[in-house]
Write a protein that holds these residues in place. Sequence first.
Motif, mmCIF file in Angstrom:
data_model
loop_
_atom_site.group_PDB
_atom_site.id
_atom_site.type_symbol
_atom_site.label_atom_id
_atom_site.label_comp_id
_atom_site.label_asym_id
_atom_site.label_seq_id
_atom_site.Cartn_x
_atom_site.Cartn_y
_atom_site.Cartn_z
ATOM 1 N N VAL A 74 -7.953 16.884 34.225
ATOM 2 C CA VAL A 74 -7.879 17.673 33.391
ATOM 3 C C VAL A 74 -6.906 17.268 32.234
ATOM 4 C CG1 VAL A 74 -8.950 19.577 34.520
ATOM 5 C CG2 VAL A 74 -6.383 19.352 34.541
ATOM 6 N N VAL A 75 -6.746 17.967 31.113
ATOM 7 C CA VAL A 75 -5.661 17.774 30.045
ATOM 8 C C VAL A 75 -5.442 19.230 29.702
ATOM 9 C CG1 VAL A 75 -5.089 16.802 27.904
ATOM 10 C CG2 VAL A 75 -6.493 15.455 29.443
ATOM 11 N N ARG A 76 -4.071 19.431 29.683
ATOM 12 C CA ARG A 76 -3.651 20.870 29.647
ATOM 13 C C ARG A 76 -2.278 21.098 29.211
ATOM 14 N NH1 ARG A 76 -5.483 25.186 28.182
ATOM 15 N NH2 ARG A 76 -5.969 26.832 29.558
ATOM 16 N N ASP A 77 -1.916 22.141 28.555
ATOM 17 C CA ASP A 77 -0.528 22.422 27.999
ATOM 18 C C ASP A 77 0.014 23.255 29.141
ATOM 19 O OD1 ASP A 77 -1.350 21.355 25.717
ATOM 20 O OD2 ASP A 77 -1.616 23.275 24.559
ATOM 21 N N ILE A 78 1.493 22.957 29.237
ATOM 22 C CA ILE A 78 2.033 23.799 30.191
ATOM 23 C C ILE A 78 3.413 24.459 29.340
ATOM 24 C CG2 ILE A 78 1.370 22.398 32.234
ATOM 25 C CD1 ILE A 78 3.931 20.825 31.914
ATOM 26 N N HIS A 79 3.660 25.503 30.045
ATOM 27 C CA HIS A 79 4.771 26.487 29.467
ATOM 28 C C HIS A 79 5.770 26.787 30.622
ATOM 29 C CE1 HIS A 79 1.805 26.397 25.973
ATOM 30 N NE2 HIS A 79 1.063 26.694 26.760
ATOM 31 N N CYS A 80 6.839 26.409 30.500
ATOM 32 C CA CYS A 80 8.088 26.906 31.438
ATOM 33 C C CYS A 80 8.801 28.316 31.024
ATOM 34 C CB CYS A 80 9.006 25.850 31.628
ATOM 35 S SG CYS A 80 10.414 26.278 32.919
ATOM 36 N N VAL A 81 9.069 29.040 31.758
ATOM 37 C CA VAL A 81 9.816 30.313 31.489
ATOM 38 C C VAL A 81 11.008 30.138 30.881
ATOM 39 C CG1 VAL A 81 10.983 30.636 33.803
ATOM 40 C CG2 VAL A 81 10.129 32.770 32.464
ATOM 41 N N THR A 82 11.715 29.031 31.134
ATOM 42 C CA THR A 82 12.944 28.768 30.434
ATOM 43 C C THR A 82 12.659 28.175 29.166
ATOM 44 O OG1 THR A 82 12.935 26.228 31.546
ATOM 45 C CG2 THR A 82 14.102 27.926 32.716
ATOM 46 N N SER A 83 11.866 28.269 28.525
ATOM 47 C CA SER A 83 11.113 28.254 27.053
ATOM 48 C C SER A 83 10.828 26.815 26.509
ATOM 49 C CB SER A 83 12.410 28.808 26.094
ATOM 50 O OG SER A 83 13.319 27.687 26.059
ATOM 51 N N TRP A 84 10.485 25.849 27.544
ATOM 52 C CA TRP A 84 10.050 24.664 26.913
ATOM 53 C C TRP A 84 8.401 24.683 27.335
ATOM 54 C CZ3 TRP A 84 7.256 21.780 30.524
ATOM 55 C CH2 TRP A 84 7.643 21.848 31.806
ATOM 56 N N SER A 85 7.716 24.169 26.335
ATOM 57 C CA SER A 85 6.335 23.868 26.331
ATOM 58 C C SER A 85 6.103 22.152 26.160
ATOM 59 C CB SER A 85 5.667 24.474 25.380
ATOM 60 O OG SER A 85 5.617 25.952 25.685
ATOM 61 N N LEU A 160 -0.593 30.145 33.175
ATOM 62 C CA LEU A 160 0.524 30.949 33.462
ATOM 63 C C LEU A 160 1.944 30.434 33.473
ATOM 64 C CD1 LEU A 160 -0.926 33.122 36.392
ATOM 65 C CD2 LEU A 160 -1.055 33.714 34.081
ATOM 66 N N TYR A 161 3.062 31.060 33.262
ATOM 67 C CA TYR A 161 4.454 30.330 33.155
ATOM 68 C C TYR A 161 4.362 29.391 34.442
ATOM 69 C CZ TYR A 161 6.647 33.120 29.347
ATOM 70 O OH TYR A 161 6.996 33.738 28.249
ATOM 71 N N PHE A 162 5.000 28.212 34.159
ATOM 72 C CA PHE A 162 4.890 27.401 35.265
ATOM 73 C C PHE A 162 5.475 27.377 36.698
ATOM 74 C CE2 PHE A 162 5.019 22.393 35.624
ATOM 75 C CZ PHE A 162 3.712 22.290 35.600
ATOM 76 N N TRP A 163 6.493 28.550 36.818
ATOM 77 C CA TRP A 163 6.920 28.701 38.062
ATOM 78 C C TRP A 163 5.757 29.213 38.956
ATOM 79 C CZ3 TRP A 163 7.382 33.487 34.930
ATOM 80 C CH2 TRP A 163 7.086 34.677 35.556
ATOM 81 N N LYS A 164 4.779 29.649 38.417
ATOM 82 C CA LYS A 164 3.561 30.002 39.104
ATOM 83 C C LYS A 164 2.711 28.629 39.799
ATOM 84 C CE LYS A 164 3.242 34.466 38.511
ATOM 85 N NZ LYS A 164 3.570 35.386 39.820
ATOM 86 N N SER A 165 3.288 27.520 38.972
ATOM 87 C CA SER A 165 2.485 26.184 39.712
ATOM 88 C C SER A 165 3.427 25.746 40.846
ATOM 89 C CB SER A 165 2.237 25.222 38.538
ATOM 90 O OG SER A 165 1.397 25.858 37.496
ATOM 91 N N ALA A 166 3.534 26.243 41.763
ATOM 92 C CA ALA A 166 4.408 26.137 42.913
ATOM 93 C C ALA A 166 4.528 24.495 43.203
ATOM 94 C CB ALA A 166 4.095 26.676 44.148
ATOM 95 N N LYS A 167 5.635 23.871 43.329
ATOM 96 C CA LYS A 167 5.729 22.613 43.700
ATOM 97 C C LYS A 167 5.633 22.219 45.272
ATOM 98 C CE LYS A 167 9.658 21.773 41.167
ATOM 99 N NZ LYS A 167 10.845 21.049 40.429
ATOM 100 N N TRP A 168 5.549 21.232 45.785
ATOM 101 C CA TRP A 168 5.459 20.905 47.221
ATOM 102 C C TRP A 168 4.514 21.925 48.056
ATOM 103 C CZ3 TRP A 168 10.548 21.594 45.186
ATOM 104 C CH2 TRP A 168 11.113 20.483 44.641
ATOM 105 N N ILE A 169 3.378 22.320 47.447
ATOM 106 C CA ILE A 169 2.613 23.270 48.060
ATOM 107 C C ILE A 169 2.050 22.524 49.430
ATOM 108 C CG2 ILE A 169 0.379 22.412 47.047
ATOM 109 C CD1 ILE A 169 -0.275 25.278 46.531
#
Length: 203
Positions: A74-85, A160-169
């Motif tokens: 997939v190709v997708r835009d991502i958005h972090c709660v710390t304000s970067w996209s 969703l904001y990127f904190w929902k995309s949990a690392k090391w799942i």
Amino acid sequence: MVTRGFIGKKTQGTDDPTNRVPPGQHLVENFPVLTAGPTPRIAHESWSFTLKIGPRVVKKWNWKEFNDLPMTKVVRDIHCVTSWSKLDTRWEGVMVDEILADAGIEPPTDFMLAHTFDGYSTNVPVADLVGGKSMVALKFGGEPLETDHGGPARLLVPHLYFWKSAKWINGLQFTNRDEAGFWELRGYHIYGDPWLEQRYTHD
């Protein structure tokens, strides 16, 4: 190789990239690294992924078994709660739909918790994980996912904001209610829609 896009806000490819940036966000070219604690180092030989309904294990995969599941790009835009996209990020991995199909189950509840090797958790409604909306990502930009970005595998819920995309799942768990995860217990929004600026509890 199965290749299909996520269902969601269809803004990729527009002439004006600013139309793809949620309120309060700014574009970056790099990929910032943010973590809540030490970065875990997980060897493929010790990696596993577990699907649970409450405390009951439904199925568990090792690294090879998980990589044998159907892969999606997939190709997708991502958005972090710390304000970067970051726009047009390229991912490859196993759709949550494929995980459930391989386990032979339909969602038994409306909510899930994602769990990780470092003890982190985050809650996501099932409706935001199924129907082509999320994956467990194994590659970024055509390369194996780097440890700093959640490798060997991370959850990817790009709408969703990127904190929902949990690392090391290392697993997904069906729950009977919307149980707050690590950051949600510490003041972050229970849902986290970047287009509604749902950053904190009362947003």
